[in-house]
Design an enzyme around this catalytic site. Structure first.
Site, PDB file in Angstrom:
ATOM      1  N   THR A  48       0.823  -1.210   0.000  1.00  0.00           N
ATOM      2  CA  THR A  48       0.000   0.000   0.000  1.00  0.00           C
ATOM      3  C   THR A  48       0.856   1.258   0.000  1.00  0.00           C
ATOM      4  O   THR A  48       0.453   2.297  -0.517  1.00  0.00           O
ATOM      5  CB  THR A  48      -0.945  -0.017   1.226  1.00  0.00           C
ATOM      6  OG1 THR A  48      -1.827  -1.119   1.072  1.00  0.00           O
ATOM      7  CG2 THR A  48      -1.759   1.253   1.348  1.00  0.00           C
ATOM      8  N   TYR A  60      -8.438   0.613  -4.230  1.00  0.00           N
ATOM      9  CA  TYR A  60      -7.070   0.969  -4.600  1.00  0.00           C
ATOM     10  C   TYR A  60      -6.296  -0.272  -4.952  1.00  0.00           C
ATOM     11  O   TYR A  60      -6.724  -1.394  -4.643  1.00  0.00           O
ATOM     12  CB  TYR A  60      -6.375   1.734  -3.473  1.00  0.00           C
ATOM     13  CG  TYR A  60      -5.817   0.869  -2.360  1.00  0.00           C
ATOM     14  CD1 TYR A  60      -6.607   0.446  -1.309  1.00  0.00           C
ATOM     15  CD2 TYR A  60      -4.474   0.463  -2.370  1.00  0.00           C
ATOM     16  CE1 TYR A  60      -6.097  -0.346  -0.297  1.00  0.00           C
ATOM     17  CE2 TYR A  60      -3.959  -0.322  -1.354  1.00  0.00           C
ATOM     18  CZ  TYR A  60      -4.781  -0.720  -0.319  1.00  0.00           C
ATOM     19  OH  TYR A  60      -4.268  -1.507   0.670  1.00  0.00           O
ATOM     20  N   SER A  93       1.707  -7.616  -0.738  1.00  0.00           N
ATOM     21  CA  SER A  93       2.513  -8.570   0.045  1.00  0.00           C
ATOM     22  C   SER A  93       1.797  -9.892   0.295  1.00  0.00           C
ATOM     23  O   SER A  93       2.387 -10.831   0.817  1.00  0.00           O
ATOM     24  CB  SER A  93       2.996  -7.943   1.347  1.00  0.00           C
ATOM     25  OG  SER A  93       1.967  -7.883   2.297  1.00  0.00           O
ATOM     26  N   GLN A  94       0.515 -10.002  -0.131  1.00  0.00           N
ATOM     27  CA  GLN A  94      -0.135 -11.317  -0.103  1.00  0.00           C
ATOM     28  C   GLN A  94       0.570 -12.282  -1.056  1.00  0.00           C
ATOM     29  O   GLN A  94       0.451 -13.496  -0.931  1.00  0.00           O
ATOM     30  CB  GLN A  94      -1.638 -11.194  -0.435  1.00  0.00           C
ATOM     31  CG  GLN A  94      -1.965 -10.723  -1.845  1.00  0.00           C
ATOM     32  CD  GLN A  94      -1.957  -9.199  -1.980  1.00  0.00           C
ATOM     33  OE1 GLN A  94      -1.454  -8.493  -1.122  1.00  0.00           O
ATOM     34  NE2 GLN A  94      -2.514  -8.695  -3.078  1.00  0.00           N
ATOM     35  N   THR A 126       1.804  -4.330   4.207  1.00  0.00           N
ATOM     36  CA  THR A 126       1.710  -4.616   5.645  1.00  0.00           C
ATOM     37  C   THR A 126       1.193  -6.028   5.947  1.00  0.00           C
ATOM     38  O   THR A 126       1.370  -6.520   7.051  1.00  0.00           O
ATOM     39  CB  THR A 126       0.783  -3.596   6.345  1.00  0.00           C
ATOM     40  OG1 THR A 126      -0.529  -3.695   5.783  1.00  0.00           O
ATOM     41  CG2 THR A 126       1.310  -2.190   6.215  1.00  0.00           C
ATOM     42  N   ASP A 127       0.553  -6.665   4.951  1.00  0.00           N
ATOM     43  CA  ASP A 127      -0.116  -7.940   5.261  1.00  0.00           C
ATOM     44  C   ASP A 127       0.845  -9.045   5.702  1.00  0.00           C
ATOM     45  O   ASP A 127       0.513  -9.846   6.586  1.00  0.00           O
ATOM     46  CB  ASP A 127      -0.933  -8.415   4.047  1.00  0.00           C
ATOM     47  CG  ASP A 127      -2.159  -7.541   3.810  1.00  0.00           C
ATOM     48  OD1 ASP A 127      -2.481  -6.715   4.686  1.00  0.00           O
ATOM     49  OD2 ASP A 127      -2.802  -7.678   2.755  1.00  0.00           O
ATOM     50  N   LYS A 199       0.917  -7.747  12.840  1.00  0.00           N
ATOM     51  CA  LYS A 199      -0.190  -6.905  12.396  1.00  0.00           C
ATOM     52  C   LYS A 199      -1.404  -7.298  13.218  1.00  0.00           C
ATOM     53  O   LYS A 199      -1.815  -8.465  13.212  1.00  0.00           O
ATOM     54  CB  LYS A 199      -0.446  -7.091  10.902  1.00  0.00           C
ATOM     55  CG  LYS A 199      -1.483  -6.131  10.353  1.00  0.00           C
ATOM     56  CD  LYS A 199      -1.574  -6.148   8.835  1.00  0.00           C
ATOM     57  CE  LYS A 199      -2.580  -5.100   8.358  1.00  0.00           C
ATOM     58  NZ  LYS A 199      -2.683  -5.047   6.900  1.00  0.00           N
ATOM     59  N   GLU A 319      -0.260 -28.844  28.182  1.00  0.00           N
ATOM     60  CA  GLU A 319      -1.390 -29.786  28.072  1.00  0.00           C
ATOM     61  C   GLU A 319      -1.111 -30.877  27.039  1.00  0.00           C
ATOM     62  O   GLU A 319      -1.783 -31.895  27.007  1.00  0.00           O
ATOM     63  CB  GLU A 319      -2.663 -29.039  27.697  1.00  0.00           C
ATOM     64  CG  GLU A 319      -3.298 -28.305  28.864  1.00  0.00           C
ATOM     65  CD  GLU A 319      -4.671 -27.769  28.489  1.00  0.00           C
ATOM     66  OE1 GLU A 319      -5.635 -28.545  28.413  1.00  0.00           O
ATOM     67  OE2 GLU A 319      -4.768 -26.551  28.264  1.00  0.00           O
TER      68      GLU A 319
HETATM   69  C1  SIN Z   1      -0.129  -5.435   1.068  1.00  0.00           C
HETATM   70  O1  SIN Z   1       0.179  -6.046   2.091  1.00  0.00           O
HETATM   71  O2  SIN Z   1       0.592  -5.417   0.065  1.00  0.00           O
HETATM   72  C2  SIN Z   1      -1.422  -4.699   0.986  1.00  0.00           C
HETATM   73  C3  SIN Z   1      -1.853  -4.110   2.267  1.00  0.00           C
HETATM   74  C4  SIN Z   1      -0.923  -3.079   2.831  1.00  0.00           C
HETATM   75  O3  SIN Z   1       0.175  -2.844   2.368  1.00  0.00           O
HETATM   76  O4  SIN Z   1      -1.358  -2.473   3.825  1.00  0.00           O
END
Ligand code: SIN
Length: 362
Positions: A48, A60, A93-94, A126-127, A199, A319
């Site tokens: 992002t 987006y 980043s997925q 961020t993913d 995250k 456990e």
């Molecule tokens: C991504 O992880 O590429 C999309 C979401 C983000 O960057 O917040």
């Protein structure tokens, strides 16, 4: 000489420059002038932070802007350091995978071996940012700062956070006080260590936290405000990936009420050498899953028990009888990071006891 003493010598900065726990930005401007401007290298991977609002379809797209546009949009960066950089990938980043991880590790190690480089910033979605940070934390050999950064809102959206996050990340990468802390993550004014960060919110600007350990510092007024100095281990766990072009296959199985053995069996049949169980509570698993994991372990597949719960530890033999089944307990690592460490551990050994030691050490 202590590890940090050696580190300071290696980095060429004095005791006065090194700072103490709880101090704010210990370098005087005059000392910075003597050292010359820091040289920071930016590796862009997409996300992002390189995203743009779209006029049709989803709101987006991530991974659209190139590194020139990314850096060019924040002229103040040039006031912080001599910047250069390159586009490693431009993806959401997925789609991050071990091949990009290895490319990054090779590039970061090569760049940091050059005395001309003071620090590195990696822009990232961020993913899966926490997984890449963890991988690099375990494979980068230099103590110089490596900082991952992303954004929750793309360029052009109200309150876009990319520019501020990028300024903060370069501030950290340019600063000798950030050396020797392992790979760091900067998001929304907070500074985290790679091992601890996760995250924790899908949309909030404060999307990252370190649920067990907390942040190591805050960024405000263009300065780093440390909480407490991290413990510096002279025997830091680091894997040499220089000769690798892929990693052993490891899958994750998710725990839930009524879980079945099917995903475990599918991973074993697919030839996975390791399985991470994202169990319930402190890493508990349904009895049918337990039987399948025990069977997998008996066939030489390394089974690591982690937890789907956001905070807390997965400890041995609480456990589940880890000794009996030959399982490894993930400790503070969440399932996705336990997978990263298990992939790397399997490049060295297939012995559960040796792998448990690595989890205990990291
Ligand atoms: C991504 O992880 O590429 C999309 C979401 C983000 O960057 O917040």
């Amino acid at each position: 000489m202590t590890f940090f003493g050696k580190l300071k010598k290696m980095m060429g900065f004095s005791a006065a420059q090194a700072g103490r726990a709880g101090e704010t930005d210990p370098i005087e401007p005059s000392a910075r002038l003597l050292r010359g401007r820091p040289k920071v290298y930016v590796l862009a991977t997409g996300g992002t932070i390189a995203g743009r609002l779209a006029s049709t379809g989803p709101r987006y797209r991530a991974g659209v802007l190139g590194i020139e546009a990314l850096l060019g949009a924040v002229p103040a960066l040039r006031g912080l350091a001599d910047l250069s950089g390159e586009q490693v990938e431009n993806i959401g980043s997925q789609d991050m995978d071990e091949f990009v991880w290895l490319k990054l590790a090779h590039r970061v190690n090569a760049l940091l071996a050059d005395p001309a480089t003071d620090g590195i910033v990696i822009t990232h979605g961020t993913d899966t940012l926490e997984e890449t940070a963890c991988f690099l934390d375990l494979t980068v050999r230099s103590p110089k700062p490596v900082v991952l950064v992303g954004a929750m809102r793309p360029a052009g959206s109200p309150g876009a956070d990319g520019p501020t996050n990028l300024l903060d990340a370069v501030t950290v990468a340019a600063h000798p006080s950030a050396a020797g802390r392992g790979v760091l993550v900067v998001m929304h004014g907070s500074l985290f260590e790679a091992r601890d960060v996760a995250k924790v919110s899908s949309l909030s600007l404060s999307a990252f936290a370190a649920p067990n350990a907390g942040a190591v510092g805050q960024l405000a007024d263009g300065r780093i405000h440390y909480g407490q100095r991290a413990a510096l281990s002279p025997e830091r766990l680091v894997f040499d990936v220089s000769g690798l072009d892929r990693l052993p296959a490891v899958g994750i199985v998710y725990g839930h009420a009524g879980a079945s053995a099917t995903p475990v069996k599918a991973l074993v049949d697919a030839g996975c050498r390791g399985i991470v169980s994202a169990g319930v509570g402190s890493g508990n698993v349904h009895r049918d899953v337990l039987a399948a994991l025990a069977d997998a372990s008996g066939r030489g597949v390394i089974v690591v028990r982690a937890s789907r719960v956001a905070a807390g530890l997965t400890l041995r033999n609480v456990e589940v009888d880890d000794n009996r089944f030959g399982f490894v307990a993930a400790g503070a690592l969440n399932p996705q990071k336990a997978r990263v460490l298990l992939q790397l551990a399997l490049t060295r050994t297939r012995k559960a006891e040796a792998i448990q030691k690595m989890f205990d050490e990291y």
